[in-house]
Design an enzyme around this catalytic site. Structure first.
Site, short mmCIF file in Angstrom:
data_model
loop_
_atom_site.label_atom_id
_atom_site.label_comp_id
_atom_site.label_asym_id
_atom_site.label_seq_id
_atom_site.Cartn_x
_atom_site.Cartn_y
_atom_site.Cartn_z
N ARG A 1 1.60 -1.44 -10.10
CA ARG A 1 1.19 -2.75 -9.34
C ARG A 1 1.66 -4.54 -9.69
O ARG A 1 1.22 -3.99 -11.31
CB ARG A 1 -0.17 -2.30 -8.62
CG ARG A 1 -0.65 -1.06 -7.21
CD ARG A 1 0.67 -1.77 -6.43
NE ARG A 1 0.13 -0.66 -5.23
CZ ARG A 1 1.14 0.06 -4.87
NH1 ARG A 1 2.28 0.12 -5.34
NH2 ARG A 1 0.77 1.29 -3.84
N HIS B 1 10.71 -4.21 -5.83
CA HIS B 1 10.55 -3.43 -5.08
C HIS B 1 10.65 -2.18 -4.28
O HIS B 1 10.44 -1.87 -3.33
CB HIS B 1 8.55 -3.95 -3.82
CG HIS B 1 7.36 -2.73 -3.69
ND1 HIS B 1 6.16 -4.12 -3.66
CD2 HIS B 1 7.27 -1.53 -4.49
CE1 HIS B 1 5.31 -2.48 -3.51
NE2 HIS B 1 5.89 -1.64 -4.13
#
Length: 311
Positions: free
Chosen positions: A226, A274
Site C-alpha cells: 500500500r 499497481h
C-alpha cells in the site's frame, strides 16, 4: 431457495465477472440470481468493489455478507453504514501467483543488478558480479497469505528471508519476528525490504526517516503493498543520500500517480502501475462462490475482516 447476489462494481468489472461468477456459483452448488440491480431489501449477498456506486449499506437489511473483490479493504472498512460481515479477497490463487511473480522478479532484478546491463549498452565493459542469494538478506514486512507465499518463494531460491508481523507468527522456511523490537531487528539486517502490510493507522508510514535509517546503507525497497506504508518525503531523502539504492513502487497514496510526482523522473525509482497482484475473475469467482456456499450452509465465512484491526 434462490440466493440473490448483487454485483456492486463497475460495468467493466461486470463484463469480466458475469460469466465466470455465475459458473463458479453453479459449480459450488449455489442456486443464485446474480445481477447488478435488485431492490435493496431483497439482496442476500453483495459482491463489492469499494469504488462502486454503493456507499450506503443501510437499506440492505437482508444482506448476510459483503464480499470484497480486492484484498485491501481500507476504503470501505470505516463505512459506518456497513454492519454486515465484510470479507476480504484472500486465497485467490491467481492473485497470490501474480504477486509472488512480481516480488520474485523484481527482487532478482535488484539482486543481480540487471539494470546496469539493460541500460548500459554504451560500449563500456561493466564487470559486476553480484553476491549469491545466500548473501543477500531479504525482509518481508507483513506475513499474511501474500507475504508468506512471497517469502517462501524467495527462501526457495536461497535468500535468507526474515518475515515481520505485528503479532507473532510461524512460517516454515522464514525467520519470523514481531512487535516493535522485531521490526528493528528485521530492518537492521535487510538488504532488500518487501512491504506487504495492510494499510491501517498502525502501519501508515512504517518506513519513515527513522526506520529507513535502520537499514544497511544501499538497501533496496519493493512496495507492492500500500502506498501509505512509506513516508514519501523520507524515501526521497534516503534515495538522494544513498541510504536507499533503489525503490520499486507499485502502490501510491494517490493513483494514478500524478504526472509531476518526483517518483516518475527519479533515476533510482521504478514505478509500476499497481499491477503486482491483480484480482483475476476466474480464481476470485471461486473464492466468492465458496463464501456464499458457506453462508447458505451455516458454516463460518472465510476471511472476515476484523473491524478494529482494519483487515
Amino acid at each position: 431457495m434462490t440466493v440473490n447476489v448483487l454485483f456492486a462494481a463497475s460495468a467493466e468489472r461486470w463484463e469480466d465477472y458475469e460469466t465466470t461468477l455465475k459458473s463458479a456459483l453453479e459449480q459450488a452448488g449455489v442456486d443464485a440470481d446474480l445481477r447488478t440491480e435488485f431492490p435493496p431489501e431483497e439482496v442476500d449477498y453483495i459482491v463489492y468493489a469499494p469504488s462502486s456506486w454503493l456507499q450506503d449499506f443501510t437499506p440492505y437489511t437482508r444482506c448476510k455478507a459483503v464480499l470484497n473483490l480486492w484484498a485491501g479493504v481500507e476504503n470501505v472498512v470505516g463505512n459506518a453504514t456497513l454492519t454486515q460481515p465484510l470479507c476480504r479477497m484472500v486465497d485467490d490463487e491467481g492473485l497470490t501467483q501474480s504477486m509472488m511473480e512480481w516480488v520474485v522478479g523484481h527482487t532478482l532484478r535488484l539482486h543481480l543488478g540487471m539494470d546496469l546491463h539493460i541500460h548500459g549498452q554504451d560500449g563500456k565493459w561493466r564487470k559486476y558480479a553480484p553476491p549469491v542469494s545466500q548473501d543477500r538478506p531479504v525482509t518481508i514486512l507483513g506475513l499474511g497469505a501474500l507475504g508468506q507465499a512471497c517469502g517462501q518463494a524467495l527462501a526457495g531460491l536461497g535468500f535468507p528471508v526474515t518475515g515481520w508481523s505485528r503479532t507473532e507468527k510461524e512460517v516454515e522456511g522464514l525467520t519470523c519476528l514481531h512487535g516493535d523490537d522485531g521490526l528493528v531487528r528485521a530492518l537492521e539486517g535487510a538488504q532488500i525490504v518487501v512491504l506487504l502490510l495492510p494499510h491501517t493507522p498502525q502501519t501508515e508510514n512504517t518506513l519513515n526517516a527513522e526506520t529507513l535509517a535502520l537499514l544497511p546503507k544501499g538497501a533496496m525497497i519493493l512496495n507492492p503493498g500500500r502506498g501509505a506504508l512509506i513516508e514519501d518525503t523520507a524515501l526521497l531523502a534516503a534515495l538522494e543520500s544513498g541510504q536507499i539504492a533503489h525503490a520499486v513502487l507499485d502502490t501510491f497514496r494517490k493513483e494514478p500517480l500524478p504526472v509531476m510526482h518526483p517518483y516518475w523522473a527519479h533515476e533510482k525509482v521504478t514505478v509500476t502501475p499497481h499491477i503486482a497482484a491483480t484480482t483475476r475473475p476466474e480464481t476470485a469467482s471461486r473464492v466468492i462462490a465458496e463464501n456464499i456456499r458457506r453462508g447458505e450452509a451455516g458454516e463460518p465465512l472465510l476471511h472476515v475482516v476484523e473491524r478494529g484491526a482494519g483487515y
